[in-house]
Design a protein around this motif. Structure first.
Motif, PDB file in Angstrom:
ATOM      1  N   LEU A   6      59.624  47.123  -8.953  1.00 41.23           N
ATOM      2  CA  LEU A   6      59.736  45.456  -9.994  1.00 41.23           C
ATOM      3  C   LEU A   6      61.292  45.779 -10.863  1.00 41.23           C
ATOM      4  O   LEU A   6      61.090  46.509 -10.910  1.00 41.23           O
ATOM      5  CB  LEU A   6      58.967  45.023 -10.645  1.00 41.23           C
ATOM      6  CG  LEU A   6      57.381  44.982  -9.972  1.00 41.23           C
ATOM      7  CD1 LEU A   6      56.552  44.438 -10.739  1.00 41.23           C
ATOM      8  CD2 LEU A   6      57.628  43.938  -8.988  1.00 41.23           C
TER       9      LEU A   6
ATOM     10  N   PRO B 119      63.751  45.766 -13.497  1.00 42.36           N
ATOM     11  CA  PRO B 119      63.683  45.473 -14.835  1.00 42.36           C
ATOM     12  C   PRO B 119      64.439  43.913 -15.331  1.00 42.36           C
ATOM     13  O   PRO B 119      64.181  43.643 -16.004  1.00 42.36           O
ATOM     14  CB  PRO B 119      63.602  46.567 -15.308  1.00 42.36           C
ATOM     15  CG  PRO B 119      64.581  47.527 -14.741  1.00 42.36           C
ATOM     16  CD  PRO B 119      64.564  47.520 -13.367  1.00 42.36           C
TER      17      PRO B 119
ATOM     18  N   ALA C  74      53.939  48.637 -12.935  1.00 43.16           N
ATOM     19  CA  ALA C  74      54.129  48.141 -12.330  1.00 43.16           C
ATOM     20  C   ALA C  74      54.241  48.963 -10.638  1.00 43.16           C
ATOM     21  O   ALA C  74      55.055  50.272 -10.783  1.00 43.16           O
ATOM     22  CB  ALA C  74      55.610  47.470 -12.482  1.00 43.16           C
TER      23      ALA C  74
ATOM     24  N   ALA D  76      51.810  41.723 -19.069  1.00 39.78           N
ATOM     25  CA  ALA D  76      52.036  41.713 -18.236  1.00 39.78           C
ATOM     26  C   ALA D  76      53.107  40.719 -17.950  1.00 39.78           C
ATOM     27  O   ALA D  76      53.839  40.190 -16.818  1.00 39.78           O
ATOM     28  CB  ALA D  76      51.534  42.416 -16.941  1.00 39.78           C
TER      29      ALA D  76
ATOM     30  N   SER E  94      55.519  40.868 -14.580  1.00 42.23           N
ATOM     31  CA  SER E  94      55.354  41.623 -14.179  1.00 42.23           C
ATOM     32  C   SER E  94      54.119  41.497 -13.330  1.00 42.23           C
ATOM     33  O   SER E  94      53.109  40.332 -12.904  1.00 42.23           O
ATOM     34  CB  SER E  94      54.904  43.196 -14.701  1.00 42.23           C
ATOM     35  OG  SER E  94      54.457  44.628 -14.220  1.00 42.23           O
TER      36      SER E  94
END
Length: 308
Positions: free
Chosen positions: A28, A30, A189, A245, A250
């Protein structure tokens, strides 16, 4: 194997031990806005480790009291959990030791019929760090055979029993051709696993004791293990974890156990948590396999996870 104390290890030795299994690139990114399934903002993964009697059996503890405590998980906890998930139309991942599946051959098919993922959780909840590579491969291979026979398809993921990840576990995972693991804690993550610094193509969906019911609610009368929070205090911790999250676009993943969360005063907080998360726009409730499949193409493309 060295007889030296850790403080006597040369740099090459402690560096090699640290780098044996490490977190690789994040899956993922950022700094890139993400959209999940159908444009959703965040992913929620609910998972249940259906350990039942296996934790005690692993240690050779077979008293009727311990067996009954584990039996509660399958006799009472699982039906309650399945009813909650059905009512909310949420699919989850169930990690079950093969011995538990063999004790009750109806359990795995019930998960499948309800649309849930069934994934590996060892043979008898064994401690992987006490096993050789050959022993670990044999047990997990036989466990995969059991789950395939009962579910109708080969499992694609694993959560190691007790999150016990040995020096051989990643090699075993690759030997069995698994898509993902959910046992390590190097991030909050997903990321790619490295073996001795080399990318493996295995997705890690990390866990954490903060997001595990056992850390707060488990009880052992013969040790210092005692519940130290009320369920409603725990609910606030998990809400805060979800909020963070969600704000980061996320993943919020939760590890639960039928013999722990399945009690009435505890299951109610799971229902309230699902209600709370569903009150937010754009939440994708996914299985671990669905999430891993969603981000796996980024591994083969050699890129971090990005969507337009």
């Amino acid at each position: 194997m060295t007889d030296k104390q850790p403080w006597q290890w040369p740099e090459s030795e402690w560096r090699a031990k640290v780098e044996k299994i490490r977190a690789g690139r994040p899956l993922l990114h950022p700094d890139v806005p993400r959209r999940w399934n159908d444009g959703d903002k965040a992913a929620v993964l609910l998972s249940f480790d259906a350990d039942h009697e296996s934790g005690a059996l692993r240690d050779g503890q077979t008293s009727p009291g311990l067996m009954a405590q584990g039996e509660f998980g399958t006799r009472v906890g699982v039906p309650r959990i399945l009813e909650v998930l059905k009512r909310y139309e949420v699919h989850a991942s169930f990690y079950i030791p093969a011995v538990c599946a063999l004790l009750r051959p109806h359990e795995v098919p019930a998960y499948v019929e309800s649309g849930h993922e069934v994934a590996l959780h060892g043979w008898i909840h064994e401690r992987n760090t006490l096993l050789t590579f050959d022993q670990e491969l044999d047990l997990l291979g036989r466990a995969a055979d059991v789950l395939q026979e009962q579910s109708g398809r080969r499992p694609t993921g694993i959560r190691t029993p007790s999150w016990d990840f040995s020096d051989s576990t990643l090699e075993v995972i690759r030997e069995l051709g698994l898509l993902y693991d959910s046992s390590l804690m190097a991030d909050d993550a997903p990321y790619e696993l490295l073996a001795d610094g080399n990318p493996t193509g295995v997705v890690e969906i990390p866990v954490e004791w903060i997001r595990d019911d056992a850390a707060y609610l488990e009880m052992d009368r013969y040790s210092g293990l005692r519940p130290y929070l009320s369920p409603r205090q725990l609910l606030q911790i998990w809400k805060d974890e979800f909020d963070a999250a969600y704000s980061a676009n996320s993943v919020f993943d939760l590890t639960l156990h039928p013999h722990i969360i399945g009690h009435r005063s505890r299951l109610v907080i799971l229902e309230e948590l699902i209600d709370y998360m569903r009150s937010h726009a754009g939440v994708w409730f996914a299985t671990h396999e669905e999430l891993a499949l969603h981000i796996a193409p980024q591994l083969t493309a050699g890129q971090d996870f990005k969507t337009s």
